[in-house]
Structures are given as structure tokens and as C-alpha cells.
Design a protein around this motif. Sequence first.
Motif, short mmCIF file in Angstrom:
data_model
loop_
_atom_site.label_atom_id
_atom_site.label_comp_id
_atom_site.label_asym_id
_atom_site.label_seq_id
_atom_site.Cartn_x
_atom_site.Cartn_y
_atom_site.Cartn_z
N LYS A 251 0.87 -1.30 -0.03
CA LYS A 251 -0.19 -0.02 -0.04
C LYS A 251 0.98 1.35 0.05
N ASN A 252 2.10 1.12 -0.06
CA ASN A 252 2.98 2.18 0.01
C ASN A 252 2.84 3.22 1.15
N LEU A 253 2.55 2.60 2.29
CA LEU A 253 2.71 3.62 3.36
C LEU A 253 3.80 3.97 3.89
N PRO A 254 3.84 5.41 4.20
CA PRO A 254 5.31 6.16 4.72
C PRO A 254 5.76 5.54 5.88
N LEU A 255 6.09 4.28 6.19
CA LEU A 255 6.39 3.48 7.23
C LEU A 255 7.86 4.21 7.60
N GLN A 256 8.59 4.28 6.83
CA GLN A 256 10.17 5.04 7.18
C GLN A 256 9.72 6.18 8.00
N THR A 257 9.01 7.15 7.24
CA THR A 257 8.95 8.50 7.86
C THR A 257 8.11 8.25 9.42
N GLN A 258 7.27 7.39 9.46
CA GLN A 258 6.34 7.25 10.63
C GLN A 258 7.19 6.53 11.81
N ILE A 259 8.09 5.48 11.43
CA ILE A 259 8.89 4.95 12.58
C ILE A 259 9.95 6.12 12.95
N ALA A 260 10.52 6.74 12.24
CA ALA A 260 11.44 8.08 12.54
C ALA A 260 10.77 8.92 13.47
N PHE A 261 9.66 9.23 12.94
CA PHE A 261 8.64 10.11 13.71
C PHE A 261 8.46 9.83 15.30
N LEU A 262 7.94 8.35 15.23
CA LEU A 262 7.63 7.83 16.57
C LEU A 262 8.91 7.76 17.32
N ARG A 263 10.06 7.38 16.89
CA ARG A 263 11.37 7.11 17.46
C ARG A 263 11.76 8.61 18.00
N ARG A 264 11.45 9.68 17.46
CA ARG A 264 12.00 11.06 18.00
C ARG A 264 11.04 11.22 19.29
N LYS A 265 9.68 10.91 19.04
CA LYS A 265 8.77 11.32 19.95
C LYS A 265 9.00 10.21 21.17
N MET A 266 9.47 9.30 21.16
CA MET A 266 9.64 8.38 22.22
C MET A 266 10.85 8.58 23.14
N VAL A 267 11.86 8.87 21.99
CA VAL A 267 12.90 9.23 22.86
C VAL A 267 12.94 10.29 23.46
N THR A 268 12.27 11.66 23.04
CA THR A 268 11.99 12.86 23.90
C THR A 268 11.17 12.49 25.12
N THR A 269 10.28 11.43 24.94
CA THR A 269 9.61 11.34 26.06
C THR A 269 10.24 10.52 27.12
N GLY A 270 11.25 9.63 26.71
CA GLY A 270 11.71 8.96 27.38
C GLY A 270 12.95 9.64 28.07
N ILE A 271 13.68 10.47 27.81
CA ILE A 271 14.80 11.30 28.32
C ILE A 271 14.17 12.66 29.16
N SER A 272 13.08 12.80 28.80
CA SER A 272 12.39 13.90 29.60
C SER A 272 11.96 13.85 30.94
#
Lengths: 260, 246
Positions: free
Chosen positions: B225-246
Motif C-alpha cells: 500500500k506504499n505506506l510511509p513507514l520509514q517516515t512514521q517510524i522515524a517520527f515515532l522514534r523521535r517522540k519516544m526518545v523525547t518522552t523517554g529522556i524528559s
Amino acid sequence: MESSQNVIAGVGLADRPRKSRWPARMDLAQSLTGLVLGLFMWGHMFFVSSILLGKDAMWSITKLFEGYFFFDKAYPGMVSVIVGGIFLFVIVHAFLAMRKFPANYTQYRTFIGHRRLMAHEDTTLWWVQAITGFLLFFIAAAHLYQMLMHPGDIGPYESADRVWSGRWWPLYLVALFAVELHGGIGLYRLCVKWGWFEGKDANASRKRLKVLKWALTVFFVVLGLATLAAYMKIGYEHRDRVGERYTPAWVVPNPMEKAK
Amino acid sequence: MAETNNHRKLRFHILRYNPAQPGDEPRIQTYELEEAPGMTLFIALTELREKLDPSLQFDFVCRAGICGSCGMMINGRPSLACRTVTKDLEADISLAPLPVFELIGDLSVNTGKWMRGMSETLETWVHMPETQRDLKRIEEAMDPALAEEIYELDRCIECGCCVSSCGTARMREDFVGAVGLNKIARFRLDPRDKRTDADFYELVGDDNGVFGCMSLLACHDVCPKNLPLQTQIAFLRRKMVTTGIS
């Protein structure tokens, strides 16, 4: 029933035992140490390849890191401090990256089969990264320990003697390919992992990043081979005078003497 | 324009194994079939079953890349049989069931069992306070751009191709895969879902979740389905790291 209703409503989520924050910290630390080491290795290659511009150029770079041009005398211990820092980064990076390796023979077999079957470039690149990373556990440790303990033995003759008469060139040859492949793939993967330089079209950006990655890898491998060949040639010609230190004719007095 | 009759002879090398049949051993069985114009793998498999081997098992429902049932390994890569046209392939075609999922038989796997487990683990439904769950109340209007953004991620058909292509999922069975991470990204966007990033961290903030992803990106490359998985996983990683270290 009540319990499932609560879950659906999100009740009590905040009361659960919190998940450890360490996975986030470790993921970030792995990326940061990888970024620093990858960029450092590119800089390092430029510094050591100064031998291609001549012995005096390489000598000047060496003495720059020993503080000679700032303090008017050479302090090789300054190099040890940098090496110590890099060593620490390598240890932390290797420890964190190891989590991703296949943990047992079953996982190893599964991944090998999967990689062959898929013939997917980025999956294969990760395997190259894992193998070169494993090699670097040993190669980097040997090289860094030598540099840490003998920081003063860096120079046009000193390095060339080590490469040729000290028989370090086989290790450096393997290290060159291992580092450039590992670092190049690692920096590319950092970009796609964190969404750097993604722009509006992620697929197009990824293609460009991959072309850039290969171009840089080829460039640094060629530069590294030329540099290693230069040290081997100097070392071969200097094989009868091992231990003699290089000092440019225009430097009076000898900075090592002055340091004493 | 008149069509030529010089159609290729296709050779299908299919992994046959029925775990429910005692004594059955995995084997590769080869079938030959004449290629037809516009033939998809789904059409070819149906013809094989009708004419050559009624015991051949494979799944399909929609035949249009919507249901995700016909996911299988085609020449070593996961894809949908109904959306794969035989003229794009060599005459020798290898077919195997999707790995990771429970094998039902031949090319048929139980993706539903895995997907349900993933959904329960990640709680992939809208979480809202009980007071807002009044079914008679008219839902608040959503910004069309946001609705479009959510819809883009909601196009996932849970075919399992991303999971089967993922080296991490192959090695570590508890990894939630791109399909799971994409779902978290989808619910994170949804304004009706009142979970915070800290709540999402509890679900995907570990090595079974976003931090287990090794960015091999096969998921992104094979997604039918050509979902933007690369973009979404990178986005989620940034958000989860921000949450994890804050």
C-alpha cells in the motif's frame, strides 16, 4: 467486564508501573556515539592522509594535536586524552550496538536465511555493518591501545615504521575497509532512522543519501589505500633506521627536545 | 491490436506443507501453466488449483489488494498475489508462505492471530474518557487535512508483508513490527484518542517496540500500500526518545 471497560476508556494507564526509560537513553546514546565516531573517522582519515602532501604536512598535523603550535612545545599526552575519549565512545557504542546482534545460533541462522532470500539492499547493508562492527571490536581496541600508550610515536617516520617494520599494515588494511563500510552505512542509517534530510519525498531523499554514502565510502577507501601505501613506502625506505624521529629541517630546535 | 498466442510457459515452484496432516514433509512442488494476458498470481494460482491440484492451499478474498489475505513470498519477497502480474516476473516463479505467521498449509498463513496479539499488546483502538463515550452524541468534526493524514496511515490492510520482510521480526518474535508502530502513529494523530506520548511510551518504548527497529526498511520497501513507514517510524522514534529522556 468492568476491567475491560476501563481499559477501553484508558482508565488507570497513568497508575501502571512505568516502563524503563533506559531503552530510549540507550537508543539515543548508540546513535550519538555512532555519529561522533563516524564523523571522527572521516576527520581522522584526512589527518593521516596528510602524508600524501608530504612528511612536513603530516608532521605539522601531528604537532598541532600535541599543542606544539599553541604552547611552543609538544605534549603527546594531549593525544592520549583524545584517544581515551574515543576509546570510551567505542566501548559504549559497541556495548549498545551488540544488543542488536543475533543473540544465538537460531537467530543467526534465521537472519542469514532471511537476508539471502530477501536480497534486500538495506537488510544486507545491516549485516555488513554487524560483521564489520564485530571486527572492529578487536581492530579498534588494538589500535587505540597502541595510540593511548604511545601517543608520541605518531609522525612521518614513527607511523611509517610502525606500519612497515612493526607489521601493523595488515591490521590497518582490514581496519580501513571495516571502518569505512561500517561508518558509511552507519551514518546513512542514522539519517533514515531519525528522519534527517528527509524532505517531502522520503524515497527520493533516501536514494540520494545512498548515492552519497557509496560515493563517500569509495572516496575514503581510495584515500585510505593511497595513504597506507605512502606509509608502507616510507617505512620500507626507512627500515634500517627504525626509531629515528622525523623533524622538518625548518624546525629548530627539535620540539621533543624542547619538551624535555 | 491482435494478441499473439506466444504465451510463456510459467513454472511455479511452490512450497507445499500441511502441518495439520500427520507425516507430511515440506517440499517444493513444480507446476507448469501457460501465461495468459494480464495474468496475476492470484489468477494463476486459481487456475493451478482448478486444473492441476485441488489440494493446493492459498488465501484470497477481495482479489484487489484490499483485504491483504493473499500475502506470500514471491521469489523471496513478501507481496500480494492479487497485485503481482506474471509478466513482471521470470518464467520460473518461487512461492512460499509468509514467515513469522502460523502456517495453516501451503501458502496459507494465519496473519489474524498475530495481528490480534499485536493489537491487544498495543491497544490499537481509540482511548477516550468514559464521559465522552456517548454513542448518541454527534462526533466532533475533524479538520479535513488531519482526517486525510490519519486515513493515509489507516490504509494498512494488515497483510503481514512488512512483518515477514523485517529482519528484526524474524529474529525476535515479540517485536511489534512496522504494522504495530504504524498503528501507534495513527492513533497518536487521532484527536479522539486521549493518550499522551507517555502512555504510548508504555506500549512501544522498548526493544519490542520502536527501539527494537534496526531501520532495515524492508517494511517500507515491500508495503503493497506504499505506506510511509520509514517516515512514521522515524517520527515515532523521535517522540519516544523525547518522552523517554524528559
